[in-house]
Design a protein around this motif. Structure first.
Motif, PDB file in Angstrom:
ATOM      1  N   VAL A 329      52.917  53.442  48.526  1.00  8.72           N
ATOM      2  CA  VAL A 329      53.939  54.423  48.180  1.00  8.72           C
ATOM      3  C   VAL A 329      53.399  55.271  47.033  1.00  8.72           C
ATOM      4  O   VAL A 329      52.860  54.735  46.061  1.00  8.72           O
ATOM      5  N   GLY A 330      53.544  56.593  47.141  1.00  8.76           N
ATOM      6  CA  GLY A 330      53.090  57.441  46.055  1.00  8.76           C
ATOM      7  C   GLY A 330      52.481  58.738  46.533  1.00  8.76           C
ATOM      8  O   GLY A 330      52.509  59.066  47.714  1.00  8.76           O
ATOM      9  N   GLN A 331      51.892  59.469  45.596  1.00  7.36           N
ATOM     10  CA  GLN A 331      51.364  60.787  45.885  1.00  7.36           C
ATOM     11  C   GLN A 331      50.273  60.764  46.934  1.00  7.36           C
ATOM     12  O   GLN A 331      50.183  61.660  47.762  1.00  7.36           O
ATOM     13  N   THR A 332      49.423  59.737  46.916  1.00  6.61           N
ATOM     14  CA  THR A 332      48.358  59.634  47.911  1.00  6.61           C
ATOM     15  C   THR A 332      48.703  58.628  49.008  1.00  6.61           C
ATOM     16  O   THR A 332      47.841  58.266  49.809  1.00  6.61           O
ATOM     17  N   GLY A 333      49.950  58.200  49.026  1.00  6.20           N
ATOM     18  CA  GLY A 333      50.416  57.286  50.066  1.00  6.20           C
ATOM     19  C   GLY A 333      51.584  57.904  50.819  1.00  6.20           C
ATOM     20  O   GLY A 333      51.531  59.060  51.231  1.00  6.20           O
ATOM     21  N   THR A 334      52.656  57.143  50.970  1.00 10.66           N
ATOM     22  CA  THR A 334      53.842  57.602  51.688  1.00 10.66           C
ATOM     23  C   THR A 334      54.948  57.959  50.692  1.00 10.66           C
ATOM     24  O   THR A 334      55.170  57.240  49.723  1.00 10.66           O
ATOM     25  N   THR A 335      55.611  59.076  50.947  1.00  9.72           N
ATOM     26  CA  THR A 335      56.787  59.446  50.163  1.00  9.72           C
ATOM     27  C   THR A 335      58.011  58.829  50.819  1.00  9.72           C
ATOM     28  O   THR A 335      58.223  58.999  52.020  1.00  9.72           O
ATOM     29  N   VAL A 336      58.806  58.101  50.050  1.00  7.18           N
ATOM     30  CA  VAL A 336      59.951  57.380  50.612  1.00  7.18           C
ATOM     31  C   VAL A 336      61.233  57.777  49.885  1.00  7.18           C
ATOM     32  O   VAL A 336      61.204  58.244  48.751  1.00  7.18           O
ATOM     33  N   LYS A 337      62.347  57.558  50.565  1.00  8.29           N
ATOM     34  CA  LYS A 337      63.657  57.867  49.984  1.00  8.29           C
ATOM     35  C   LYS A 337      64.671  56.853  50.497  1.00  8.29           C
ATOM     36  O   LYS A 337      65.641  57.205  51.176  1.00  8.29           O
ATOM     37  N   PRO A 338      64.470  55.548  50.223  1.00  6.79           N
ATOM     38  CA  PRO A 338      65.378  54.518  50.746  1.00  6.79           C
ATOM     39  C   PRO A 338      66.678  54.447  49.947  1.00  6.79           C
ATOM     40  O   PRO A 338      66.808  55.059  48.872  1.00  6.79           O
ATOM     41  N   ASP A 339      67.614  53.673  50.467  1.00  2.00           N
ATOM     42  CA  ASP A 339      68.854  53.432  49.724  1.00  2.00           C
ATOM     43  C   ASP A 339      68.593  52.556  48.503  1.00  2.00           C
ATOM     44  O   ASP A 339      69.245  52.715  47.467  1.00  2.00           O
TER      45      ASP A 339
END
Length: 398
Positions: A329-339
């Motif tokens: 998760v992060g700038q060079t990974g995946t952008t997430v928006k979980p609950d």
């Protein structure tokens, strides 16, 4: 340099069109019925058309022709990335954002779909807001190849001249978008996290993290078209689906020359082992350097399983070889928006925050009470995660 065409000398033979290595020359018909070549998107001013012309009707001058007539370009396009006949979630997010942009400009929202036998996706694109779908349907496009998909999208752009083209910042989008941009002779802003329209110029403002996420840069493309961006998955909100909504279907299936597609997909092999699916996860429990090693993910996974969520990771764990990059998760990974996002042993570097700070609720567990992660956390727990997590699980069991 610039390419000039002398209408009086031109005989409309079309040799310049056939000889152009970038497919930038097309034949048009004047009001008087005369056929003339037209130099458009993708021209690199290589001079091949000058050499091909038997009448000397095409010449080069020293004035640059790189600026285009932007009044000719209309419409917001979303590249409808599909894999195995299934739309990527980022496409739906882009249709929602594209609708806002199209309304602000006063133009139409369209999708461009490339593949083979993906007819059922057309109605899905209409249901999520596309007014037109440009569909390239060919057996040669069954699997993604840079040459095939670039040619399909570029030829559609060349003919219909969209004002804006948006792609998901996926592995495919990050390969396809620059390839198309180069052929179109335009720019590309990668990994955007925000898009909006300048109220005065109606141009696209493309915002992305810069300098490791310490600054946000807003980039414009005032003199070239289309304006192109890749957008991170998980950043934009999805629109509501309207079942039964219809629109206009336009066939843009290309005809490929022999050898034009230089890549061949022999087989698709999925990696053996556990892989992450973070984009749609409602609950994510992530581990950072503070978990101590790969075995620390056993504790992280136990909490994720109890909550019915997925596990994630900071870049430090990936770089150390503790877990696969698909979990990053992060700038060079995946952008997430979980609950719910639970950060365990993660200090909160700006690159990690860029990928999860829009989560609805953030819980941070860290020994260091001064860790930057606490600045964005809704709930902060200062303590040893190997004691805190078992205590949380025990309470959940009750």
């Amino acid at each position: 340099m610039a390419i000039n065409i002398d209408a009086a000398k031109c005989i409309g033979c079309g040799l310049c069109v056939k000889g152009c290595p970038f497919e930038a020359m097309t034949m048009t018909t004047t009001a008087e019925g005369k056929k003339l070549p037209e130099c458009g998107l993708g021209c690199t001013e290589c001079g091949r058309c000058v050499e091909e012309c038997p009448k000397g009707a095409i010449t080069r001058t020293g004035t640059s022709m790189k600026n285009v007539d932007i009044s000719m370009y209309h419409g917001v396009w979303v590249y409808a990335e599909q894999r195995g006949g299934k739309l990527m979630n980022v496409v739906i997010e882009l249709l929602g954002e594209g609708r806002k942009l199209a309304d602000a400009i006063g133009t139409e929202l369209c999708a461009v779909l490339v593949g083979s036998e993906c007819d059922d996706l057309v109605d899905e694109l209409f249901a999520y807001g596309a007014e037109k779908v440009y569909y390239a349907n060919s057996p040669a496009l069954k699997n993604y190849t840079t040459d095939g998909y670039t040619a399909a999208v570029y030829r559609a752009v060349l003919k219909y001249k969209p004002e804006v083209v948006l792609y998901g910042a996926t592995h495919i989008g990050r390969d396809l978008a620059p390839s198309v941009a180069v052929k179109c002779g335009t720019g590309l802003t990668a990994d955007c996290t925000k898009l909006d329209i300048d109220p005065e110029t109606k141009g696209l403002r493309q915002t992305r993290p810069a300098f490791g996420g310490n600054l946000m840069a807003t980039i414009i493309c005032p003199n070239h078209r289309p304006q192109m961006s890749t957008v991170r998955p998980g950043v934009m909100a999805k629109p509501a689906k309207v079942e039964g909504k219809k629109g206009e279907l336009i066939d843009v299936t290309p005809k490929f020359k022999k050898g034009e597609i230089r890549q061949e997909v022999l087989d698709v092999v999925k990696k053996v082992g556990e892989m992450a699916s973070l984009t749609d996860a409602k609950i994510i429990v992530s581990g950072g350097r503070g978990i101590g090693g790969p075995e620390g993910f056993n504790t992280i996974r136990s909490l994720a399983d109890k909550l019915g969520g997925s596990i994630g990771s900071s870049r430090a764990c990936v770089d150390a070889g503790w877990i696969d990059h698909s979990f990053q998760v992060g700038q060079t990974g995946t952008t997430v928006k979980p609950d719910l996002y639970v950060a365990c042993g993660i200090s909160g570097a700006i690159q990690h925050l860029a990928g999860m700070q829009n989560s609805k609720t953030i819980v941070a567990i860290n020994k260091n009470e001064n860790a930057p992660i606490f600045e964005v956390a809704d709930i902060g727990i200062v303590g040893d995660l190997f004691k805190v997590i078992p205590a949380i699980i025990e309470e959940l069991d009750k």
